[in-house]
Design a protein around this motif. Structure first.
Motif, mmCIF file in Angstrom:
data_model
loop_
_atom_site.group_PDB
_atom_site.id
_atom_site.type_symbol
_atom_site.label_atom_id
_atom_site.label_comp_id
_atom_site.label_asym_id
_atom_site.label_seq_id
_atom_site.Cartn_x
_atom_site.Cartn_y
_atom_site.Cartn_z
ATOM 1 N N ALA A 1 -11.786 0.059 -3.796
ATOM 2 C CA ALA A 1 -11.071 0.121 -2.359
ATOM 3 C C ALA A 1 -10.008 -0.747 -2.497
ATOM 4 N N TRP A 2 -10.436 -2.112 -2.600
ATOM 5 C CA TRP A 2 -9.247 -3.239 -2.594
ATOM 6 C C TRP A 2 -8.241 -3.250 -3.655
ATOM 7 N N LEU B 1 -7.193 -0.492 -5.005
ATOM 8 C CA LEU B 1 -6.382 0.531 -4.651
ATOM 9 C C LEU B 1 -5.383 0.188 -3.531
ATOM 10 N N VAL B 2 -5.847 -0.558 -2.838
ATOM 11 C CA VAL B 2 -4.883 -1.280 -1.791
ATOM 12 C C VAL B 2 -3.669 -2.065 -2.180
ATOM 13 N N TRP C 1 4.449 0.340 -2.764
ATOM 14 C CA TRP C 1 5.305 0.182 -1.803
ATOM 15 C C TRP C 1 6.301 -0.826 -1.678
ATOM 16 N N MET D 1 -1.260 0.149 -4.277
ATOM 17 C CA MET D 1 -0.561 0.981 -3.562
ATOM 18 C C MET D 1 0.420 0.125 -2.745
ATOM 19 N N SER D 2 0.260 -1.176 -2.648
ATOM 20 C CA SER D 2 1.096 -2.005 -1.771
ATOM 21 C C SER D 2 1.916 -2.565 -2.934
ATOM 22 N N PHE E 1 -12.572 -0.688 5.810
ATOM 23 C CA PHE E 1 -11.539 -1.207 6.255
ATOM 24 C C PHE E 1 -10.284 -0.991 5.425
ATOM 25 N N ALA E 2 -10.728 -1.442 4.035
ATOM 26 C CA ALA E 2 -9.642 -1.265 2.660
ATOM 27 C C ALA E 2 -9.227 0.022 2.625
ATOM 28 N N TYR E 3 -9.937 1.058 2.808
ATOM 29 C CA TYR E 3 -9.591 2.364 2.608
ATOM 30 C C TYR E 3 -8.625 2.891 3.687
ATOM 31 N N GLY F 1 -6.668 0.874 5.155
ATOM 32 C CA GLY F 1 -5.373 0.186 4.980
ATOM 33 C C GLY F 1 -4.675 0.787 3.797
ATOM 34 N N LEU F 2 -5.341 1.223 2.766
ATOM 35 C CA LEU F 2 -4.910 1.754 1.759
ATOM 36 C C LEU F 2 -4.296 3.127 2.289
ATOM 37 N N THR G 1 -0.848 2.429 4.276
ATOM 38 C CA THR G 1 0.092 1.694 3.315
ATOM 39 C C THR G 1 0.883 3.070 2.590
ATOM 40 N N PHE G 2 -0.201 4.029 2.212
ATOM 41 C CA PHE G 2 0.487 5.027 1.619
ATOM 42 C C PHE G 2 1.287 6.091 2.547
#
Lengths: 172, 134
Positions: B115-116, B118-119, B126, B122-123, A71-73, A75-76, A79-80
């Motif tokens: 992963a989180w 990176l989220v 953005w 990246m946010s 899920f996180a990947y 979302g990443l 987002t990108f």
């Protein structure tokens, strides 16, 4: 002053907030805030939908131990791709371009970039899946590519690589 | 070829930080998450940690060469990593109820944490594209 057709303007090159007459408008900020919130909803809705698709294909593909990462990947990735590459939510005003001229060169350029990334991802996934058989029974570093939990992460990793490549190489 | 020394320094920092992250998370995989095969994820982890620290140092911090507001960026970095930890454990708690299965053995702690992280970096990039104060 920025115009509706401004695209690909780095933050450093953009006029400061205080000098933009539009920024003084409460309705302008309200609309931008709404656009950003909507973009986040779209990003995470797309991530949830994609995760669900991989869970739906086979329950074993996304179980509890992997759900968070998958899920996180996604979302990443969105987002990108949607936020930084396409500029949705106010980044580089891609939506302004869309509103003013749907088939503008900028919109077509971005669409071509997404298309190249999708084709590159498909080819990369196919090739790595094919050649994984030569990495032994455990796959490459734990990546059992045929029907394992990591299956969902494979197109995502390659998709991320290709979108980054398209943007930073400036291919289109 | 401008500022080649700075770029090599950042490259070295990225590699060192990624290596430290992998070893630290592997240790956590064993001692906190209860996994006995954390090493099997080394190949999958290291590239993601390299991406994370590349985004963090070059994208978020603007190294080398940018006039960095160190205090603000340091706070932001800590916030990003803390949010990564929070979401890692939050989803560890709620995942069985959503998709089923067990997290008794959670060999993906490093993968999930990066992963989180990176989220959130990246946010930050953005949001920073339209709000440079972040």
């Amino acid at each position: 002053m920025s115009t509706a057709t401004d695209t690909q303007v780095s933050p450093a090159e953009r006029p400061s907030v205080s000098t933009d007459p539009l920024s003084s408008s409460a309705s302008f900020w309200a609309s931008k805030t709404a656009e950003r919130i909507l973009t986040m909803l779209v990003v995470w809705g797309a991530a949830a939908a994609t995760t669900y698709v991989f869970w739906w294909i086979d329950n074993g593909l996304v179980d509890a131990s992997l759900f968070s990462a998958v899920f996180a990947y996604w979302g990443l990735f969105f987002t990108f791709t949607l936020g930084l590459y396409l500029g949705l939510g106010g980044g580089d005003c891609y939506s302004c371009t869309l509103q003013s001229e749907l088939f503008s060169p900028e919109a077509l350029r971005k669409a071509a970039g997404i298309g190249i990334a999708m084709i590159g991802t498909a080819i990369s996934v196919a090739l790595t899946t094919h050649f994984a058989q030569y990495a032994g029974p455990d796959g490459a570093q734990g990546l059992n590519l045929a029907g394992t939990q990591v299956f969902s992460l494979l197109p995502l990793h390659w998709g991320f690589v290709w979108v980054v490549f398209v943007q930073h190489v400036g291919l289109v | 070829m401008t500022n080649i020394g700075g770029k090599l320094g950042v490259l070295l920092a990225i590699v060192v930080l990624a290596a430290i992250s992998v070893f630290a998370m592997t240790a956590l995989d064993w001692h906190v998450a209860g996994s006995d095969d954390a090493q099997g994820l080394l190949g999958l982890d290291i590239d993601l940690w390299l991406i994370f620290w590349t985004l963090m140092l070059t994208g978020y911090w603007g190294l080398p060469g940018k006039d960095v507001p160190y205090a603000r960026k340091a706070i932001g970095t800590v916030v990003i990593l803390v949010l990564g930890v929070i979401f890692t454990y939050l989803f560890k708690a709620i995942s069985p109820g959503i998709v089923g299965g067990s997290v008794d053995e959670y060999p993906l702690m490093s993968l999930t944490f990066v992963a989180w992280s990176l989220v959130f970096v990246m946010s930050a990039l953005w949001v920073g594209s339209f709000y440079p104060k972040l």
